[in-house]
Design an enzyme around this catalytic site. Structure first.
Site, PDB file in Angstrom:
ATOM      1  N   SER A 139      -5.930 -11.051  11.836  1.00 15.56           N
ATOM      2  CA  SER A 139      -5.323 -11.547  10.592  1.00 15.56           C
ATOM      3  C   SER A 139      -4.756 -12.942  10.708  1.00 15.56           C
ATOM      4  CB  SER A 139      -4.223 -10.587  10.150  1.00 15.56           C
ATOM      5  OG  SER A 139      -3.206 -10.513  11.131  1.00 15.56           O
ATOM      6  N   GLU A 150      -7.608  -4.852  16.044  1.00 16.30           N
ATOM      7  CA  GLU A 150      -8.072  -5.271  14.718  1.00 16.30           C
ATOM      8  C   GLU A 150      -9.546  -5.644  14.869  1.00 16.30           C
ATOM      9  OE1 GLU A 150      -5.596  -8.306  12.815  1.00 16.30           O
ATOM     10  OE2 GLU A 150      -3.889  -7.565  13.956  1.00 16.30           O
ATOM     11  N   ASP A 197      -8.633  -1.421  13.241  1.00 12.15           N
ATOM     12  CA  ASP A 197      -7.992  -1.810  11.983  1.00 12.15           C
ATOM     13  C   ASP A 197      -8.875  -2.862  11.300  1.00 12.15           C
ATOM     14  OD1 ASP A 197      -6.489  -2.998  10.001  1.00 12.15           O
ATOM     15  OD2 ASP A 197      -4.632  -3.067  11.160  1.00 12.15           O
ATOM     16  N   ASN A 205      -4.365 -12.854   0.728  1.00 12.31           N
ATOM     17  CA  ASN A 205      -5.484 -12.085   1.305  1.00 12.31           C
ATOM     18  C   ASN A 205      -6.429 -11.595   0.213  1.00 12.31           C
ATOM     19  OD1 ASN A 205      -4.185 -12.226   3.861  1.00 12.31           O
ATOM     20  ND2 ASN A 205      -2.818 -10.593   3.193  1.00 12.31           N
ATOM     21  N   HIS A 212      -8.541  -6.757   7.238  1.00 17.52           N
ATOM     22  CA  HIS A 212      -9.013  -8.028   6.659  1.00 17.52           C
ATOM     23  C   HIS A 212     -10.535  -8.137   6.648  1.00 17.52           C
ATOM     24  CE1 HIS A 212      -5.017  -9.900   6.347  1.00 17.52           C
ATOM     25  NE2 HIS A 212      -4.745  -9.102   7.357  1.00 17.52           N
ATOM     26  N   LYS A 234      -5.921  -6.022   0.052  1.00 17.45           N
ATOM     27  CA  LYS A 234      -6.400  -7.349   0.466  1.00 17.45           C
ATOM     28  C   LYS A 234      -7.674  -7.643  -0.336  1.00 17.45           C
ATOM     29  CE  LYS A 234      -3.922  -6.574   4.753  1.00 17.45           C
ATOM     30  NZ  LYS A 234      -2.608  -7.016   4.307  1.00 17.45           N
ATOM     31  N   HIS A 284      -1.673  -6.586  14.982  1.00 16.83           N
ATOM     32  CA  HIS A 284      -0.680  -6.690  13.903  1.00 16.83           C
ATOM     33  C   HIS A 284       0.582  -5.875  14.210  1.00 16.83           C
ATOM     34  CE1 HIS A 284       0.834  -5.804   9.728  1.00 16.83           C
ATOM     35  NE2 HIS A 284       0.567  -7.091   9.614  1.00 16.83           N
TER      36      HIS A 284
HETATM   37  C1  LIG Z   1      -4.249  -6.277  10.484  1.00 19.54           C
HETATM   38  C2  LIG Z   1      -3.322  -5.690   9.472  1.00 19.54           C
HETATM   39  N1  LIG Z   1      -3.158  -4.355   9.455  1.00 19.54           N
HETATM   40  C3  LIG Z   1      -2.336  -3.770   8.561  1.00 19.54           C
HETATM   41  C4  LIG Z   1      -1.648  -4.520   7.639  1.00 19.54           C
HETATM   42  C5  LIG Z   1      -0.729  -3.837   6.686  1.00 19.54           C
HETATM   43  O1  LIG Z   1      -1.378  -3.625   5.483  1.00 19.54           O
HETATM   44  P1  LIG Z   1      -0.546  -3.483   4.116  1.00 19.54           P
HETATM   45  O2  LIG Z   1      -0.269  -4.880   3.670  1.00 19.54           O
HETATM   46  O3  LIG Z   1      -1.426  -2.718   3.201  1.00 19.54           O
HETATM   47  O4  LIG Z   1       0.708  -2.746   4.466  1.00 19.54           O
HETATM   48  C6  LIG Z   1      -1.799  -5.890   7.611  1.00 19.54           C
HETATM   49  C7  LIG Z   1      -1.062  -6.681   6.595  1.00 19.54           C
HETATM   50  O5  LIG Z   1      -1.034  -7.857   6.551  1.00 19.54           O
HETATM   51  C8  LIG Z   1      -2.659  -6.508   8.554  1.00 19.54           C
HETATM   52  O6  LIG Z   1      -2.808  -7.826   8.583  1.00 19.54           O
END
Ligand SMILES: Cc1ncc(COP(=O)(O)O)c(C=O)c1O
Length: 379
Positions: free
Chosen positions: A173, A169, A198, A42, A201, A230, A127
């Site tokens: 992702s 999101e 969220d 990422n 990404h 990321k 996610h």
């Molecule tokens: C949409 C989404 N939110 C949250 C996270 C979690 O983030 P972190 O990797 O900082 O724990 C991810 C991780 O891949 C993600 O894809």
């Protein structure tokens, strides 16, 4: 090893792991990726792979390496506050609060915000950290079809009279598609619901100065989750929103209250990279051009690439074993790529999740497309 009649309490795990392996769902460590071309991380702006420079180290000289405790007990340093101010400014929201990572941010936000009797409407492809946050909250959860504004509206109608939240999101992702944020904001406003977005990404990748898809859509969510591991290329995460939200999370988000604060050193490095990400328009333009090129080449060759945009390019293969075979064949050709299987994605939609970074050259993208086309037609 404690043993009862020759057995240990953990013996059942061998059988459980055997079952995972037999069904093609076993995960193993990825320790052999050195030297392969990264098309799965990422690290979209390629900041995370940079070796730290002497100049950067000098800006960190004299900083404590550890926070010493939770933010509430002892752990707030100047570097945390400076980073939070920068993040609030970037997202054009009133305040921001750091978390150890995005998982902790989503879990802490949802657990603290959504209380007994609340109604949570959640996109089917959200996610795992959002799903787990919903589970930890005391709210009742209604999962709606992916990007289905009508479904969200219907769910909010059903939840009328209860405090309601819509959680999504912004840039998905595993699918590389974008939530209908403007429409979701309108529906939430019509029903008096809160919108939680969220942007894990999307930050650094979309929007003015990389500020994300909410700003690109001209909307303000009630809470925005962003990550720093990321595109920003460091580690950590934050929740941004009105200062009343920050005060509430400070008091009630258990993943913040009962966890050591991020290292001030890491906060300083994240601040430097956020500032760089804000100014990285040329890198963003290149990133999007490379991703468009990869999509176009794959589609021209007849591959199943769902509609989407930006650096996440899923190549849907369907069958778990086929995705594993394709990933192994691609690694043999020098590409660092992962098969994504359930439960990360729905059953029957195993895929290669390709990601583009602005470190790729035009020739890399052409080569990646060629390898993918050849390998996926054979596997
Ligand atoms: C949409 C989404 N939110 C949250 C996270 C979690 O983030 P972190 O990797 O900082 O724990 C991810 C991780 O891949 C993600 O894809």
């Amino acid at each position: 090893m404690p043993a009862v009649f020759g057995m240990t309490a953990l013996d059942f795990l061998n059988d459980a792991l055997g079952e995972l392996e037999a069904s093609g769902l076993l995960r193993t460590t990825d320790a052999d990726g050195e030297g392969l071309l990264d098309v799965c991380s990422n690290d979209y702006l390629a900041f995370g792979r940079e070796r730290v420079s002497r100049a950067t180290l000098l800006t960190c000289e004299g900083l404590p390496t550890g926070a010493g405790a939770s933010r509430l007990i002892f752990g707030t340093a100047k570097q945390h506050l400076a980073l939070e101010a920068e993040l609030a400014d970037w997202t054009a929201l009133e305040s921001a609060l750091l978390f150890a990572n995005g998982y902790a941010a989503n879990v802490g936000l949802l657990q603290a915000l959504c209380r007994g009797g609340d109604w949570i409407v959640s996109d089917a492809l959200n996610h795992a950290s959002i799903i787990d946050g919903c589970r930890l909250s005391r709210g009742e959860v209604r999962v709606v079809a992916h990007r289905d504004v009508g479904g969200v509206e219907q769910a909010l109608r059903e939840g009328r009279g209860r405090r309601s939240w819509v959680v999504t999101e912004s840039y998905f992702s595993m699918d590389g598609d974008v939530a209908p944020l403007r429409e979701l904001r309108q529906v939430c406003d019509a029903f008096g619901a809160g919108l939680l977005v969220d942007e894990a990404h999307a930050l650094g990748v979309f929007g003015p100065g990389g500020s994300g898809l909410c700003r690109a859509a001209g909307i303000a969510p009630d809470a925005l989750v962003g990550t720093l591991g990321k595109a920003v290329g460091v580690q950590g995460a934050f929740v941004a929103g009105p200062s009343v939200l920050r005060r509430w999370l400070w008091n009630r988000a258990r993943s913040l209250v009962f966890s050591t604060a991020p290292s001030p050193l890491v906060a300083q490095l994240a601040l430097l990279n956020v500032q760089r990400a804000r100014g990285a328009d040329a890198e963003r333009a290149r990133l999007h051009a490379l991703a468009d090129e990869l999509r176009a080449r794959l589609r021209t060759a007849g591959a199943t690439v769902p509609s989407g945009t930006g650096p996440i390019v899923p190549l849907i293969l369907g069958d778990d074993a086929r995705a594993l075979r394709a990933a192994a064949a691609l690694r043999a050709l020098g590409l660092r790529v992962q098969a994504i299987r359930p439960p990360t994605v729905p059953a029957g939609s195993a895929r290669l999740r390709l990601t583009v970074s602005c470190a790729l050259s035009d020739a890399d993208v052409a080569g990646v497309a060629e390898c993918l086309i050849r390998t996926c037609s054979e596997s």
